[in-house]
Enzyme design. Structure first.
Site, PDB file in Angstrom:
ATOM      1  N   GLN A  10      10.508  -6.290  -4.947  1.00  0.00           N
ATOM      2  CA  GLN A  10      10.219  -6.352  -6.372  1.00  0.00           C
ATOM      3  C   GLN A  10      11.478  -6.701  -7.159  1.00  0.00           C
ATOM      4  OE1 GLN A  10       7.345  -2.573  -6.246  1.00  0.00           O
ATOM      5  NE2 GLN A  10       7.596  -3.388  -8.304  1.00  0.00           N
ATOM      6  N   SER A  91      13.145  -3.347   0.756  1.00  0.00           N
ATOM      7  CA  SER A  91      12.019  -2.523   0.321  1.00  0.00           C
ATOM      8  C   SER A  91      10.692  -3.196   0.691  1.00  0.00           C
ATOM      9  CB  SER A  91      12.116  -2.239  -1.184  1.00  0.00           C
ATOM     10  OG  SER A  91      11.127  -1.308  -1.598  1.00  0.00           O
ATOM     11  N   LEU A  92       9.913  -3.632  -0.305  1.00  0.00           N
ATOM     12  CA  LEU A  92       8.649  -4.318  -0.032  1.00  0.00           C
ATOM     13  C   LEU A  92       8.837  -5.477   0.946  1.00  0.00           C
ATOM     14  CD1 LEU A  92       7.047  -7.129  -1.196  1.00  0.00           C
ATOM     15  CD2 LEU A  92       5.712  -5.156  -0.497  1.00  0.00           C
ATOM     16  N   ARG A 116      -0.004   0.209  -1.518  1.00  0.00           N
ATOM     17  CA  ARG A 116       1.340   0.800  -1.581  1.00  0.00           C
ATOM     18  C   ARG A 116       1.855   0.786  -3.019  1.00  0.00           C
ATOM     19  NH1 ARG A 116       6.721  -1.308  -1.342  1.00  0.00           N
ATOM     20  NH2 ARG A 116       8.190  -0.034  -0.135  1.00  0.00           N
ATOM     21  N   HIS A 200      11.924   5.053  -4.272  1.00  0.00           N
ATOM     22  CA  HIS A 200      12.819   5.378  -3.159  1.00  0.00           C
ATOM     23  C   HIS A 200      13.561   6.698  -3.312  1.00  0.00           C
ATOM     24  CE1 HIS A 200      12.027   1.715  -0.994  1.00  0.00           C
ATOM     25  NE2 HIS A 200      12.205   1.023  -2.098  1.00  0.00           N
ATOM     26  N   GLN A 249      10.322   4.902   4.428  1.00  0.00           N
ATOM     27  CA  GLN A 249      10.962   3.944   3.517  1.00  0.00           C
ATOM     28  C   GLN A 249      10.649   4.224   2.052  1.00  0.00           C
ATOM     29  OE1 GLN A 249       9.011   0.542   2.323  1.00  0.00           O
ATOM     30  NE2 GLN A 249      10.469  -0.905   3.193  1.00  0.00           N
TER      31      GLN A 249
END
Length: 314
Positions: A10, A91-92, A116, A200, A249
């Protein structure tokens, strides 16, 4: 040459992204059409026409970025591009890496990351959490700042993006306290980020629990190319181990500096960023100036990357 492919998360999205590449390569539109069928709405129209507010909703941003990365990967494959030795995603972007490594089917992944995004968005009520970027602050100093101003609230460094950029996340008031004191504690700059949640950090635990349930039904395979996971900086072959890494994660820091350095330690000498823009390219230049990163997001950058890695564009 040993290639490391990296996929952004993102923050790299924008209305109109990949438009030029789509004009030359059918793989872009075809990939978005495949995602649209899995999601039940026209993802390409959203990406090309907006509005930005809808594209920037986490449950839309995540499948959009996943699809963009997979689409660029497919264009690279169609041009006979050199194959990676390792993959990783920010991340993603880790989901994108797993799709491109053959560990996860793309349509299933599109639906998975939409959930998610929704789980992450719903984990913390709007306005109760925040994220901020600290520029020019050492890791130990950032950790100390968060500990000193948390006042019992959740506050922690969560994205170690480069040696000069650390992102913190937590309860809104705690993040605001950290930003107000950061310069006095050695940061060059500190700024709140326009994000919809404190990603996170420990506040994402409800999202991690929901994702664990969601991932039980996900069909996962051993990746064709090793994927370095954000949560523990290891590669995994076992489906259950991959599931555990993806759950962890959500509430664990993204250690991007260590990810890049570890891939270099494995012998990677050139990185290639698949996705819109150059966010990871710019971060990697700050992490390892001597190791080139080649972004691929339009026809010109594709041709440049293919030439640099010994292939001619079709």
């Amino acid at each position: 040459m040993s290639l490391g492919f990296v996929f952004p998360g993102q923050g790299a999205q924008s209305v109109g992204m990949l438009r030029e590449l789509a004009q030359e390569y059918d793989e872009i539109r075809d990939t978005f059409a495949e995602a649209s069928q899995a999601l039940g709405f026209d993802l390409w129209a959203l990406v090309q026409e907006g509005p930005p507010e809808r594209l920037n909703q986490t449950e839309n941003t995540q499948p959009a970025m996943l699809t963009a990365g997979v689409a660029v990967w497919r264009v690279w494959q169609a041009n006979g591009g050199a194959q990676p030795a390792y993959m990783a995603g920010h991340s993603l972007g880790e989901y994108t890496a797993l799709v491109c490594a053959g560990a996860l089917d793309f349509p299933a992944a599109a639906a998975l990351v939409a959930d998610r995004g929704r789980f992450m968005q719903e984990a913390v009520p709007q306005g109760e959490g925040a994220m901020a970027a600290l520029i020019g602050m050492e890791e130990d100093a950032a950790q100390g700042l968060c500990s000193d101003v948390a006042e019992g609230a959740v506050l922690a460094p969560v994205n170690f993006n480069s040696p000069e950029q650390i992102v913190i996340a937590g309860s809104l008031a705690a993040v605001e306290r950290a930003v107000s004191q950061a310069k006095a504690r050695g940061a060059k700059r500190a700024m709140m980020l326009p994000v919809s949640g404190p990603f996170h950090c420990a506040l994402m635990h409800p999202a991690a629990e929901r994702m664990a349930t969601r991932l039980r039904d996900a069909q996962l395979r051993t990746p064709n190319t090793p994927v370095l996971h954000n949560a523990h900086l290891q590669t995994e072959k076992d489906a259950d181990a991959i599931r555990r890494a993806l759950v962890a994660q959500i509430e664990s820091p993204v250690r991007w500096v260590d990810t890049i350095r570890k891939m270099i330690g494995f012998g990677v000498d050139t990185f290639l960023e698949c996705g819109p823009g150059k966010i990871l390219t710019n971060l990697n230049r700050r992490i390892a100036k001597e190791t080139p990163t080649l972004p691929v997001f339009d026809p010109a950058s594709l041709r440049e990357a293919l030439t640099a890695t010994g292939t001619d564009a079709r």
